[in-house]
Design an enzyme around this catalytic site. Structure first.
Site, mmCIF file in Angstrom:
data_model
loop_
_atom_site.group_PDB
_atom_site.id
_atom_site.type_symbol
_atom_site.label_atom_id
_atom_site.label_comp_id
_atom_site.label_asym_id
_atom_site.label_seq_id
_atom_site.Cartn_x
_atom_site.Cartn_y
_atom_site.Cartn_z
ATOM 1 N N GLU A 142 0.819 -1.212 0.000
ATOM 2 C CA GLU A 142 0.000 0.000 0.000
ATOM 3 C C GLU A 142 0.852 1.261 0.000
ATOM 4 O O GLU A 142 2.015 1.255 0.419
ATOM 5 C CB GLU A 142 -0.940 0.026 1.208
ATOM 6 C CG GLU A 142 -0.261 0.187 2.542
ATOM 7 C CD GLU A 142 -1.257 0.281 3.703
ATOM 8 O OE1 GLU A 142 -2.196 1.107 3.614
ATOM 9 O OE2 GLU A 142 -1.093 -0.467 4.677
ATOM 10 N N GLU A 239 -11.028 0.639 8.191
ATOM 11 C CA GLU A 239 -9.824 0.859 9.009
ATOM 12 C C GLU A 239 -9.843 2.304 9.500
ATOM 13 O O GLU A 239 -9.079 3.150 9.045
ATOM 14 C CB GLU A 239 -8.555 0.573 8.189
ATOM 15 C CG GLU A 239 -7.299 0.515 9.052
ATOM 16 C CD GLU A 239 -6.026 0.364 8.236
ATOM 17 O OE1 GLU A 239 -5.148 -0.407 8.652
ATOM 18 O OE2 GLU A 239 -5.905 1.027 7.189
#
Length: 263
Positions: A142, A239
């Site tokens: 990521e 998240e």
């Protein structure tokens, strides 16, 4: 789309293993855990099965990354430690069976050029993608914004595109964290369009604040439409940081999202 709860940030009012059942009761379809390694793999597997939820994602061991260090994946001098972490992650993943494992690029280590760090990172991602592919587990990396995390090696969709091209492995895809795009002023929809067809996992939080959807200014309807247009059929990982630490009170957005999906 299927929703997963990131148990490192949600339901933190409970011990980690109890968060799995809490996520199931709240209506999530799966869970993800950043670094589960302190919990014996067999215990985690048993709790997942008891709750009837899959483990969608876990992170590759990060070395000193959580403590503010560069981590393992992009530091040539830490190759032996990376290889040891790879074996640990493979053994753990063989038991708990995540859909994907997130290999964090880490921070630029002192004394290294960005090119040196990226060369090491590319080789290590390729090695991990090959190894996890034998288990049927995907590997993702990521981009993280440099405001919250100065020195992180991969920040933008363009960085991810370059990494995907350099690794060039069928078992390696991009993890797109919507919050990290918005935090640095990148249009999340443009990020989706840039990475269309190469996205292996999506995580979200509102911005500013990294709270639940609706707490900031992000247009999640437009975002979800962009993901559908990009033919993304994977998971959406929640998240975010619930206001006041109360996860249950923060879940109003789920009702709206589910009703849209069913409409």
């Amino acid at each position: 789309m299927k929703l997963s709860a990131n148990l490192t940030m949600l339901f933190t009012e409970r011990p980690l293993l109890e968060r799995i059942v809490a996520a199931a009761a709240a209506g999530f379809d799966g869970v993800e855990i950043q670094f589960p390694y302190d919990v014996p793999a067999l215990r985690l597997k048993d709790e997942l099965e008891r709750a009837g939820l899959p483990l969608v994602l876990m992170n590759f061991p990060g070395g000193d990354f959580v403590q503010g260090g560069p981590g393992l994946a992009a530091v040539p001098e830490r190759q032996a430690a990376f290889d040891e972490a790879l074996q640990e992650a493979l053994t753990y993943a063989a038991m708990v069976r995540p859909s994907v494992i997130n290999l964090l690029p880490g921070r630029l280590a002192e004394g290294l050029t960005r090119e040196q760090a990226l060369d090491t990172l590319v080789g290590n991602i390729r090695k991990a993608a090959e190894a996890f592919g034998l288990l049927g587990i995907g590997v993702v990396s990521e981009a993280i914004n440099p405001i919250d995390m100065p020195g992180f090696l991969v920040n933008t969709p363009q960085h991810l595109q370059a990494l995907l091209a350099a690794v060039e492995h069928d078992n390696f895809r991009a993890q797109l964290d919507i919050y990290h795009m918005a935090r640095q002023g990148i249009d999340p929809i443009a990020a989706v369009e840039a990475l269309a067809g190469r996205i292996g996992h999506v995580q979200f939080a509102d911005c500013p604040g990294r709270g639940a959807p609706g707490s900031g200014s992000m247009d999640f309807v437009a975002l979800r439409n962009a993901l559908k247009k990009a033919a993304y059929r994977g998971w959406l990982g929640a998240e975010y940081r619930p206001e006041g630490g109360d996860t249950r009170a923060s879940l109003g957005w789920m009702t709206e999202w589910r009703s849209v999906d069913q409409g």
